[in-house]
Design a protein around this motif. Structure first.
Motif, short mmCIF file in Angstrom:
data_model
loop_
_atom_site.label_atom_id
_atom_site.label_comp_id
_atom_site.label_asym_id
_atom_site.label_seq_id
_atom_site.Cartn_x
_atom_site.Cartn_y
_atom_site.Cartn_z
N LEU A 182 10.41 29.91 -97.90
CA LEU A 182 9.00 29.93 -97.50
C LEU A 182 8.73 28.91 -96.40
O LEU A 182 7.95 29.18 -95.48
CB LEU A 182 8.10 29.65 -98.70
N ASN A 183 9.35 27.76 -96.50
CA ASN A 183 9.16 26.72 -95.49
C ASN A 183 9.61 27.20 -94.12
O ASN A 183 8.93 26.98 -93.10
CB ASN A 183 9.92 25.46 -95.90
N LYS A 184 10.75 27.90 -94.08
CA LYS A 184 11.27 28.39 -92.80
C LYS A 184 10.45 29.56 -92.26
O LYS A 184 10.12 29.61 -91.08
CB LYS A 184 12.73 28.80 -92.95
N LEU A 185 10.11 30.51 -93.17
CA LEU A 185 9.36 31.69 -92.73
C LEU A 185 7.96 31.34 -92.29
O LEU A 185 7.40 31.97 -91.39
CB LEU A 185 9.30 32.72 -93.87
N SER A 186 7.35 30.31 -92.91
CA SER A 186 5.97 29.94 -92.58
C SER A 186 5.92 28.88 -91.48
O SER A 186 4.84 28.39 -91.15
CB SER A 186 5.26 29.41 -93.81
N MET A 187 7.11 28.51 -90.94
CA MET A 187 7.21 27.50 -89.89
C MET A 187 6.55 26.19 -90.31
O MET A 187 5.85 25.54 -89.54
CB MET A 187 6.58 28.02 -88.59
N GLY A 188 6.80 25.81 -91.57
CA GLY A 188 6.34 24.52 -92.06
C GLY A 188 5.00 24.52 -92.75
O GLY A 188 4.55 23.47 -93.23
N VAL A 189 4.29 25.66 -92.79
CA VAL A 189 3.00 25.71 -93.49
C VAL A 189 3.21 25.40 -94.97
O VAL A 189 2.48 24.62 -95.57
CB VAL A 189 2.33 27.08 -93.30
N PHE A 190 4.22 26.04 -95.57
CA PHE A 190 4.62 25.69 -96.93
C PHE A 190 5.63 24.55 -96.84
O PHE A 190 6.59 24.61 -96.06
CB PHE A 190 5.26 26.89 -97.64
#
Length: 481
Positions: free
Chosen positions: A424-432
């Motif tokens: 999730l961190n990678k897919l959301s570009m750091g949002v998560f």
């Protein structure tokens, strides 16, 4: 209770480690009468392998605690320290992953850190007594009793207003306070709720500069290095030693394994071969032989204790626990020294805030007529207890627990939780955010209580929601077909 009308307080600190010395400096700066009692010799005079080999790696959390408590800038103040800006993960022989540390880590033998902070405290006016071991204290008379090893074991009685236990995970202050409260039926004031001994053991080896150079060719000289092996459930995090002293290799295996390897090696010379080959696949045979020779000469030590206390002291008795004495933890998350020094920083802020206000606003049961020691212990407890309990929980319940350094405390569901948050961190570009435990491991100074909520609640439900959506999507796609 104005500062101008309050008498100078008699403070007795038990323990001359980094957190005890930092608290002593803060109290001396506040104008108190401070005496510190250390059970052993001055740290610089200790020549035994274990204290010399005990290296502390401080992230921003521990560095900030030192600065708040003592006023010194850690990255500039310690002459025997290494500033490490990189962590290298040795994934397999042909692949290393180098991560930049920003801010950098501060690495040095514990005895050098303690020695420097004790010298700073003495210059500030702290009276330091070495080779004085606490044997008892009287909560009614407020007298601490020490045995003076320098004077034939003579007994010394020392009056105090505030007694600080900064004497580590085997704290005499904590043990005595627990026993006294239990005997008097006042366990609600203070009790040791739980102690869990680590089932991992370690031995320390030193790789000299000439051999370290061959291992780290092309890598930053001041980098730290990490290896792990699932077959033996073993780990090693190697630290650079100051003044080009080579690299320190703490080798960690499940309890009993190092003894087993040693016995086999004594018989046929092969006991360490397979374990070291599995843990260090990228090291040469010459280096591994050097490590094996050192392992044969030493003895393994236990990784430590996780300690949960019902509070961080007893306000009405003027007794407070700072550092490992009140919240010991295994070294698996690298939080022990960082958490202890952060506690010293919180303690320093507490006494300064009390000095400036004369009382602590918002503290239930506290009034302007409360004694200074009671105010200090109450407010320190309010500010710090929840956070340090979270730190111990994270150490015990996360990656790095018990015999398998995570396997017994990290079932498949937990590993999927970590993997899901990374995705999730990678897919959301750091949002998560990244998983809370990894953030702690990499030096993020996120409050422990916040990391606790993320690790044990938010991440779990986010990943469950992600799994539910994924299953629903796949099922809907299948039904449409």
């Amino acid at each position: 209770m104005g500062e101008e009308t309050r008498k100078k307080q008699r403070v007795v600190i038990v323990g001359g480690g980094p957190s005890g010395a930092a608290c002593a400096k803060a109290l001396a700066d506040a104008g108190e009468d401070v005496r510190l009692f250390e059970a052993y010799q001055h740290p610089e005079s200790i020549e035994k392998n274990s204290p010399a080999a005990y290296v502390i790696a401080l992230g921003i959390r521990g560095q900030r605690g030192i600065k708040i408590a003592t006023g010194i800038e850690p990255l500039e103040a310690f002459p025997n320290a290494v500033i490490s800006r990189h962590l290298v993960r040795h994934i397999h022989p042909k692949k290393n992953k180098t991560m930049k540390r920003d801010p950098p880590g501060l690495i040095m033998p514990r005895k050098f850190m303690a020695s420097h902070l004790l010298n700073v405290a003495e210059k500030a006016g702290v009276d330091v007594f070495y080779q004085h071991r606490l044997v008892d204290f009287d909560l009614t008379k407020k007298i601490a009793t020490f045995q003076d090893a320098q004077n034939g074991g003579a007994v010394k009685e020392v009056p105090y207003d505030l007694l600080i236990g900064a004497d580590g995970s085997n704290s005499a202050v904590r043990t005595l306070l627990h026993d006294k409260k239990k005997m008097s039926g006042n366990e609600k004031d203070f009790s040791v709720v739980r102690i869990e001994q680590d089932s991992m053991e370690y031995q320390v080896c030193v790789l000299p500069p000439s051999e370290a150079a061959s291992v780290y060719e092309g890598l930053p000289e001041t980098s730290s290095h990490a290896w792990n092996n699932k077959t033996y459930n073993s780990i090693c995090i190697a630290f650079p030693l100051p003044q080009n002293g080579g690299h320190l290799f703490p080798v960690v295996f499940p309890e009993g394994k190092l003894k087993e390897f040693k016995e086999q090696h004594a018989k046929d010379g092969t006991g360490y071969d397979e374990p070291l080959r599995s843990l260090f696949p990228d090291l040469s045979d010459t280096v591994k032989k050097h490590l094996a020779d050192q392992l044969m000469l030493g003895e393994p030590a236990n990784g430590g204790k996780c300690i949960w206390c019902s509070s961080l002291g007893s306000p009405k008795d003027g007794v407070v626990l700072v550092g490992d004495s009140g919240h010991g933890m295994w070294p698996s998350l690298g939080q022990g020294a960082n958490c202890a020094l952060e506690s010293a920083g919180v303690f320093a802020e507490t006494i300064r805030d009390i000095a400036s206000s004369g009382k602590v606003a918002g503290e239930e049961g506290t009034s302007s007529t409360s004694s200074w020691p009671e105010l200090v212990v109450n407010e320190f407890q309010r500010r710090r207890h929840k956070d340090v309990l979270a730190a111990v929980d994270l150490t015990y319940g996360g990656i790095g627990g018990r015999q398998s350094r995570g396997r017994l405390n990290a079932p498949l569901s937990y590993k999927l939780q970590i993997a899901g948050m990374m995705l999730l961190n990678k897919l959301s570009m750091g949002v998560f955010p990244k998983p809370a435990l990894l953030r702690l491991l990499y030096g993020d100074p996120i409050p422990y209580s916040k990391a606790h909520k993320w690790n044990f609640f938010y991440e779990k439900w986010i990943c469950r929601g992600l799994a539910t959506v994924t299953v629903a999507f796949v099922a809907a796609k299948f039904l449409i077909k």
